[in-house]
Design an enzyme around this catalytic site. Structure first.
Site, PDB file in Angstrom:
ATOM      1  CG  HIS A   1     -13.607   6.807 -10.313  1.00 24.04           C
ATOM      2  ND1 HIS A   1     -14.220   8.030 -10.250  1.00 24.04           N
ATOM      3  CD2 HIS A   1     -12.313   7.033 -10.641  1.00 24.04           C
ATOM      4  CE1 HIS A   1     -13.324   8.955 -10.525  1.00 24.04           C
ATOM      5  NE2 HIS A   1     -12.165   8.390 -10.762  1.00 24.04           N
TER       6      HIS A   1
ATOM      7  CG  ASP B   1      -5.166   4.684 -11.658  1.00 24.11           C
ATOM      8  OD1 ASP B   1      -4.537   5.250 -12.551  1.00 24.11           O
ATOM      9  OD2 ASP B   1      -5.731   5.268 -10.733  1.00 24.11           O
TER      10      ASP B   1
HETATM   11  N1  CMC Z   1     -12.797  -3.170  -3.295  1.00 24.39           N
HETATM   12  C1  CMC Z   1     -13.785  -3.688  -2.519  1.00 24.39           C
HETATM   13  N2  CMC Z   1     -14.848  -2.994  -2.093  1.00 24.39           N
HETATM   14  C2  CMC Z   1     -14.928  -1.695  -2.440  1.00 24.39           C
HETATM   15  C3  CMC Z   1     -13.931  -1.081  -3.235  1.00 24.39           C
HETATM   16  C4  CMC Z   1     -12.849  -1.877  -3.678  1.00 24.39           C
HETATM   17  N3  CMC Z   1     -11.900  -1.339  -4.451  1.00 24.39           N
HETATM   18  N4  CMC Z   1     -14.255   0.214  -3.439  1.00 24.39           N
HETATM   19  C5  CMC Z   1     -15.406   0.402  -2.791  1.00 24.39           C
HETATM   20  N5  CMC Z   1     -15.822  -0.739  -2.181  1.00 24.39           N
HETATM   21  C6  CMC Z   1     -17.075  -0.953  -1.455  1.00 24.39           C
HETATM   22  C7  CMC Z   1     -17.048  -0.312  -0.068  1.00 24.39           C
HETATM   23  O1  CMC Z   1     -16.592  -1.200   0.918  1.00 24.39           O
HETATM   24  C8  CMC Z   1     -18.499   0.061   0.100  1.00 24.39           C
HETATM   25  O2  CMC Z   1     -19.218  -1.105   0.428  1.00 24.39           O
HETATM   26  P1  CMC Z   1     -20.516  -0.992   1.385  1.00 24.39           P
HETATM   27  O3  CMC Z   1     -21.482  -0.104   0.673  1.00 24.39           O
HETATM   28  O4  CMC Z   1     -20.973  -2.395   1.527  1.00 24.39           O
HETATM   29  O5  CMC Z   1     -20.031  -0.387   2.678  1.00 24.39           O
HETATM   30  C9  CMC Z   1     -18.942   0.483  -1.296  1.00 24.39           C
HETATM   31  O6  CMC Z   1     -18.096  -0.255  -2.190  1.00 24.39           O
HETATM   32  C10 CMC Z   1     -18.827   1.974  -1.578  1.00 24.39           C
HETATM   33  O7  CMC Z   1     -17.515   2.372  -1.214  1.00 24.39           O
HETATM   34  P2  CMC Z   1     -17.086   3.867  -0.892  1.00 24.39           P
HETATM   35  O8  CMC Z   1     -15.820   3.852  -0.120  1.00 24.39           O
HETATM   36  O9  CMC Z   1     -18.255   4.610  -0.303  1.00 24.39           O
HETATM   37  O10 CMC Z   1     -16.846   4.432  -2.338  1.00 24.39           O
HETATM   38  P3  CMC Z   1     -16.130   5.789  -2.681  1.00 24.39           P
HETATM   39  O11 CMC Z   1     -16.817   6.318  -3.876  1.00 24.39           O
HETATM   40  O12 CMC Z   1     -16.007   6.682  -1.516  1.00 24.39           O
HETATM   41  O13 CMC Z   1     -14.642   5.283  -3.025  1.00 24.39           O
HETATM   42  C11 CMC Z   1     -12.643   4.777  -4.155  1.00 24.39           C
HETATM   43  C12 CMC Z   1     -14.053   5.379  -4.245  1.00 24.39           C
HETATM   44  C13 CMC Z   1     -11.948   4.956  -5.505  1.00 24.39           C
HETATM   45  C14 CMC Z   1     -11.818   5.525  -3.075  1.00 24.39           C
HETATM   46  C15 CMC Z   1     -12.752   3.271  -3.779  1.00 24.39           C
HETATM   47  O14 CMC Z   1     -13.549   2.585  -4.733  1.00 24.39           O
HETATM   48  C16 CMC Z   1     -11.394   2.591  -3.643  1.00 24.39           C
HETATM   49  O15 CMC Z   1     -10.793   2.654  -2.580  1.00 24.39           O
HETATM   50  N6  CMC Z   1     -10.899   1.942  -4.761  1.00 24.39           N
HETATM   51  C17 CMC Z   1      -9.587   1.346  -4.754  1.00 24.39           C
HETATM   52  C18 CMC Z   1      -8.545   2.420  -4.972  1.00 24.39           C
HETATM   53  C19 CMC Z   1      -8.485   2.886  -6.406  1.00 24.39           C
HETATM   54  O16 CMC Z   1      -8.431   2.090  -7.337  1.00 24.39           O
HETATM   55  N7  CMC Z   1      -8.434   4.227  -6.568  1.00 24.39           N
HETATM   56  C20 CMC Z   1      -8.245   4.844  -7.872  1.00 24.39           C
HETATM   57  C21 CMC Z   1      -9.400   5.652  -8.313  1.00 24.39           C
HETATM   58  S1  CMC Z   1      -9.232   6.104 -10.041  1.00 24.39           S
HETATM   59  C22 CMC Z   1      -7.878   7.151 -10.086  1.00 24.39           C
HETATM   60  C23 CMC Z   1      -8.160   8.534  -9.677  1.00 24.39           C
HETATM   61  O17 CMC Z   1      -9.085   9.160 -10.235  1.00 24.39           O
HETATM   62  O18 CMC Z   1      -7.430   9.025  -8.804  1.00 24.39           O
END
Ligand code: CMC
Length: 429
Positions: free
Chosen positions: A306, A364
């Site tokens: 998240h 989710d």
């Molecule tokens: N699976 C594997 N690796 C992940 C994931 C994941 N779901 N999410 C983040 N990472 C890794 C990413 O590769 C990065 O690794 P590194 O630091 O080695 O490069 C690190 O964790 C940080 O990732 P980020 O993209 O900078 O994190 P963010 O805060 O920008 O992204 C997110 C948040 C929700 C978009 C992401 O975690 C994601 O894509 N999750 C899957 C989709 C999901 O379940 N979304 C629903 C969110 S809750 C509902 C809502 O509020 O809308």
């Protein structure tokens, strides 16, 4: 709000800027005059460090796993109240008295039917249309049906539009589902509560009586409560940005629904279930975990991580319990999908890759499993999220309209394209 100040040196120029404190949460540096005084913009793609507005509605502490609506913890609202009580709280700022609650429930219930012409509007969609495509269209179209509540400068019209959307959203989502499966629309039934009514509109057919299962209705009500608002997320910011132009509320909520659809936001519950189905069995999990860790593979574990919650998602904790209540009620024990989900949860909570990056199961993850057990197809998951989030969008939109400092949202950019060049005639290119 107490005011502090700070000074910043940019090149040779020192700029004084007020530092503002909220009631809780990080202070903000008011950079509104930065460009005038320095000729510089700030650069913050994805708004990682930018507060775009002042708000009194929802507070999140991602490190502590706290979610408050108007100061009340989500756990208490979900345990002791119902969804419409949270709606009242978000819209009016205080919890209702019994009389206010009864009147609010009555008013929302009396607005659940949609204009009859809407059913013909639905006929224009293909039967296999995704419910979110239908929702974007149908909610935007409400502005064409309810002209008497589109004047954003009239507080009474604003409130009528708000109640209409909270009330009609379940009806529209249920219609999108019925249309998709080729069954007749089921009209709302006003002696049922909000969640029971929605279950009935989705699952009843005219040729049989439909008895609402109270455990499922309570679980659905809880899903709605947990998704009611979530501060300045992508769809809410979209609603605020659209609203800042003076667009009517139905158009703004349609914009919010479009933003919610994406798999990184509300679409995650649908994609998460698809991912569980693709994994299929527990023995295939290591392959997918390896893919999630591989920097060269775009695959991510859906339902994990998240942007804001970096320890745990308080909604996920409640949903975890609700999920198991629903599975027990329906007698679902040996579901391979559930086995995959539980093993993934175990790995994410113990594997250093996920632990170090604080990638916990989010709301989710559990709501997807719960909704599937209830009988909703995956394509409906995000539409249900939209039903719940509508009240949050409206509360935030209303707050923005009433903010005397509100301006049209207009981000700036760091331009990296071609500098000025002269137009060459077509024969000389
Ligand atoms: N699976 C594997 N690796 C992940 C994931 C994941 N779901 N999410 C983040 N990472 C890794 C990413 O590769 C990065 O690794 P590194 O630091 O080695 O490069 C690190 O964790 C940080 O990732 P980020 O993209 O900078 O994190 P963010 O805060 O920008 O992204 C997110 C948040 C929700 C978009 C992401 O975690 C994601 O894509 N999750 C899957 C989709 C999901 O379940 N979304 C629903 C969110 S809750 C509902 C809502 O509020 O809308």
């Amino acid at each position: 709000m107490s005011a502090k100040s700070g000074s910043f040196k940019i090149g040779d120029t020192t700029v004084d800027m007020p530092v503002k404190s909220g009631t809780i949460g990080p202070d903000v540096i008011d950079i509104g005059k930065l460009y005038n005084e320095t000729g510089c913009f700030t650069f913050d793609p994805g708004f990682l460090s930018t507060a775009a507005c002042e708000s009194k509605i929802t507070y999140i502490d991602g490190d502590e796993g706290i979610l408050l609506h108007r100061g009340y913890p989500i756990e208490q609202l979900a345990d002791h109240g119902d969804f419409l009580e949270t709606c009242y709280l978000l819209l009016y700022g205080e919890l209702p008295t019994s009389a206010q609650k009864a009147e609010f429930d009555y008013t929302v219930t009396r607005h659940t039917m949609v204009h009859d012409q809407m059913s013909r509007f639905f006929q224009g969609f293909r039967r296999d249309a995704h419910p979110m495509a239908v929702m974007v269209g149908a909610v935007g179209a409400l502005a064409a049906f309810y002209h008497d509540s589109t004047d954003i400068n009239d507080p009474t019209q604003r409130m009528i539009a708000s109640i209409r959307m909270v009330a009609k959203m379940p009806t529209l989502a249920a219609m999108a589902y019925k249309y998709n499966i080729g069954q007749p629309f089921v009209y709302p039934k006003n002696d049922l509560d909000y969640a029971s009514n929605f279950l009935r509109m989705c699952f009843a057919v005219p040729c049989e009586d439909y008895k609402v299962n109270p455990v499922l209705a309570r679980a659905l009500d809880r899903i709605f409560t947990l998704h009611a608002d979530h501060e300045q997320n992508a769809s809410t910011s979209t609603v605020r940005l659209a609203g800042s132009t003076g667009a009517n509320p139905f158009a703004c909520i349609a914009a919010g629904i479009a933003a919610l659809w994406g798999p990184a936001h509300g679409g995650a519950n649908e994609i998460c279930l698809k991912m569980l189905m693709e994994i299929g069995t527990v023995d295939r999990i290591p392959h997918f975990i390896a893919r999630a860790k591989d920097k060269n593979d775009p695959f991510r574990l859906m339902g994990f991580g998240h942007r804001v919650y970096k320890n745990f998602d308080p909604r996920a904790k409640i949903m975890h319990k609700t999920c198991h209540e629903v599975l027990a009620e329906l007698g679902i024990k040996d579901d391979p999908l559930l086995d995959v989900a539980m093993e993934l949860e175990r790995i994410a909570l113990s594997d250093p890759y996920f632990v170090e990056r604080k990638l916990y199961p989010n709301v989710d993850f559990y709501s997807g499993i719960t909704l599937k057990a209830m009988g909703f197809p995956t394509t409906m998951f995000t539409a249900l999220f939209a039903v719940a989030r509508t009240v949050g969008w409206i509360a935030q939109w209303t707050e923005m309209i009433g903010d005397p400092h509100q301006k049209i949202g207009r981000p700036r950019q760091l331009y990296t394209g071609a500098p000025h060049r002269d137009y060459p005639p077509i024969g000389k290119r």
